[in-house]
Design an enzyme around this catalytic site. Structure first.
Site, short mmCIF file in Angstrom:
data_model
loop_
_atom_site.label_atom_id
_atom_site.label_comp_id
_atom_site.label_asym_id
_atom_site.label_seq_id
_atom_site.Cartn_x
_atom_site.Cartn_y
_atom_site.Cartn_z
N LYS A 56 1.06 38.27 93.81
CA LYS A 56 1.10 36.90 94.33
C LYS A 56 -0.28 36.27 94.36
O LYS A 56 -1.28 36.95 94.65
CB LYS A 56 1.65 36.91 95.76
CG LYS A 56 3.11 37.32 95.84
CD LYS A 56 4.01 36.27 95.23
CE LYS A 56 5.45 36.72 95.20
NZ LYS A 56 6.36 35.73 94.64
N GLU B 1 13.28 30.09 88.97
CA GLU B 1 14.03 30.71 90.07
C GLU B 1 14.58 29.68 91.04
O GLU B 1 15.50 29.98 91.79
CB GLU B 1 13.15 31.74 90.81
CG GLU B 1 12.00 31.13 91.57
CD GLU B 1 11.10 32.19 92.20
OE1 GLU B 1 10.34 32.83 91.44
OE2 GLU B 1 11.16 32.38 93.42
N ASP C 130 18.12 32.98 88.50
CA ASP C 130 18.56 34.04 89.41
C ASP C 130 20.09 34.00 89.39
O ASP C 130 20.69 32.95 89.65
CB ASP C 130 18.01 33.77 90.82
CG ASP C 130 18.26 34.92 91.77
OD1 ASP C 130 19.42 35.39 91.84
OD2 ASP C 130 17.31 35.35 92.45
N HIS D 75 15.25 36.17 87.57
CA HIS D 75 14.61 36.40 88.86
C HIS D 75 15.58 37.25 89.69
O HIS D 75 16.79 37.04 89.66
CB HIS D 75 14.38 35.05 89.54
CG HIS D 75 13.84 35.16 90.92
ND1 HIS D 75 14.65 35.11 92.05
CD2 HIS D 75 12.58 35.33 91.38
CE1 HIS D 75 13.89 35.22 93.13
NE2 HIS D 75 12.64 35.36 92.76
N GLU E 106 13.17 42.73 87.44
CA GLU E 106 12.30 42.57 88.61
C GLU E 106 12.79 43.51 89.71
O GLU E 106 13.96 43.50 90.08
CB GLU E 106 12.34 41.12 89.09
CG GLU E 106 11.51 40.91 90.34
CD GLU E 106 11.26 39.44 90.66
OE1 GLU E 106 12.03 38.58 90.16
OE2 GLU E 106 10.31 39.17 91.41
CA CA Z 1 8.69 34.17 91.84
#
Ligand code: CA
Length: 394
Positions: A173, A254, A277, A304, A341
């Site tokens: 992040k 996402e 997603d 996602h 992910e």
């Molecule tokens: Ca993200």
């Protein structure tokens, strides 16, 4: 076979001292909105939706708007049902809670179809190109101490632990701190994992376009494989500017919904990697359209993934059935082959909710082989963390 009963469950697990932060919010708890669709044949399908915001509005859409329409319907007709539910709520529900509710229901209907036919969902989607998917670790969020004193040792140690644990790719992040401090963070992680390691960076749309372009040029130096959500999802021109600014591939999606939302992202030249997603963008039925749209524009599609074991299982089936990008004679892992992910933040709903938790081995996650989603919900864990939203509406 007919749909008999639909229930929603809001599962919550407080994290206490394990709370973590992205650029946009704190995560004081993990939560999932789970939906069960029971049929008169004894088959029950499970789905998940409502990944980001409060779960109650999504549960309400399921219980009060969609469930009454689905009573006694044939669950095999999931495409017909998708269009009916979408057109019934189009005037006010093209994005957000309604589509998340439809996503959960659609995933449950595919689970039912697979169980009824004795086939895993991946095979119903057209067949599986692979039986396991390389996982990338999603981690290196902001923890309290680092945020306060700027100590980068913990984030570096965390990054190193993923490499040691067999992951060949990591997403970290940025976006919470000043750009200079966040770039120090990227540098620390890059040093911890080594120069050739596949590193992804996610800003959770923290920047305006000018700042994101500056960050993108800096990320080139660190060999970043993709820059995720550099700007707010509505800023299509900003996305295009970031793509032009640097050679770092841009990922996003996402927070986008349905083929119609992804049409703008994909045809508009906004992303190199589209990230629907399954629990947000419209379920498996919509995933198929978005994936085909992306392929036709030369855009890669990598979902996602966030949430419980149900969401993870759904993504595994979708990825099993996704062709290499492009479909080349010798697809190369992490280059032409999709990745999944795998959120590494604490989440008992991911680790405990399924009777056979989804596990990683040698950096890969096996696609469930049993019919449907190939999962069984642990009823005692569900009772421990979840409560029915309200009495079933049908
Ligand atoms: Ca993200």
């Amino acid at each position: 076979m007919k749909i008999d009963k639909i229930q929603t469950f809001i599962a919550r697990v407080p994290l206490g001292q394990q709370q973590f932060y992205s650029s946009q919010c704190a995560f004081p708890e993990r939560k999932s909105l789970l939906v069960s669709v029971e049929t008169d044949s004894g088959i029950t399908g499970w789905g998940e939706g409502g990944q980001y915001g409060p779960a109650e509005p999504v549960a309400s859409c399921v219980e009060q708007v969609f469930a009454p329409r689905l009573k006694d319907r044939d669950p095999i007709e999931r495409e017909v049902i998708w269009h009916e539910l979408y057109s019934a709520t189009r005037d006010f529900g093209q994005k957000g809670a309604y589509i998340e509710a439809m996503s959960a229901l659609d995933i449950a209907l595919w689970d039912i179809a697979g169980q009824a036919l004795g086939e895993p969902v991946g095979r119903l989607l057209g067949g599986c190109f692979r039986s396991s998917i390389p996982a990338y670790a999603t981690g290196c969020y902001y923890r309290g101490r680092e945020y306060l004193d700027g100590n980068l040792k913990e984030v570096a140690a965390e990054a190193h632990s993923y490499r040691e644990g067999g992951f060949r790719m990591l997403k970290m992040k940025i976006g919470l701190l000043e750009v200079a401090r966040d770039l120090e963070r990227v540098a620390a992680v890059r040093e911890a994992v080594g120069p050739d390691y596949a590193l992804l960076v996610d800003a959770n749309h923290a920047y305006n376009a000018a700042t994101a372009c500056r960050v993108a040029r800096s990320l080139e130096r660190y060999g970043v494989r993709w820059f995720e959500e550099p700007v707010p999802p509505e800023d299509r021109d900003g996305y295009r500017a970031v793509r032009r600014a640097a050679a770092v591939p841009v990922a996003g999606g996402e927070c986008e919904y349905t083929r119609y939302g992804f049409r703008e992202l994909i045809a508009g030249g906004c992303v190199d990697i589209a990230q629907p997603d399954l629990c947000v963008a419209g379920g498996f039925s919509e995933w198929l359209k978005i994936a085909a749209l992306a392929q036709s524009f030369g855009v890669w599609v990598i979902p996602h993934v966030w949430g419980s074991g149900v969401a993870l299982a759904a993504a595994l089936h979708a990825l099993a059935a996704l062709p290499p990008f492009p479909h080349t004679a010798n697809p190369i892992p992490l280059q032409n082959e999709p990745v999944i992910e795998f959120d590494r933040n604490p989440n008992p709903l991911r680790d405990q909710l399924l009777e056979e938790p989804i596990a990683i081995a040698s950096g890969r996650i096996g696609v469930p082989q049993a019919p449907g989603l190939g999962i069984r919900i642990n009823p005692s864990v569900l009772r421990q963390y979840a409560t029915p939203y309200q009495v079933a509406a049908c």
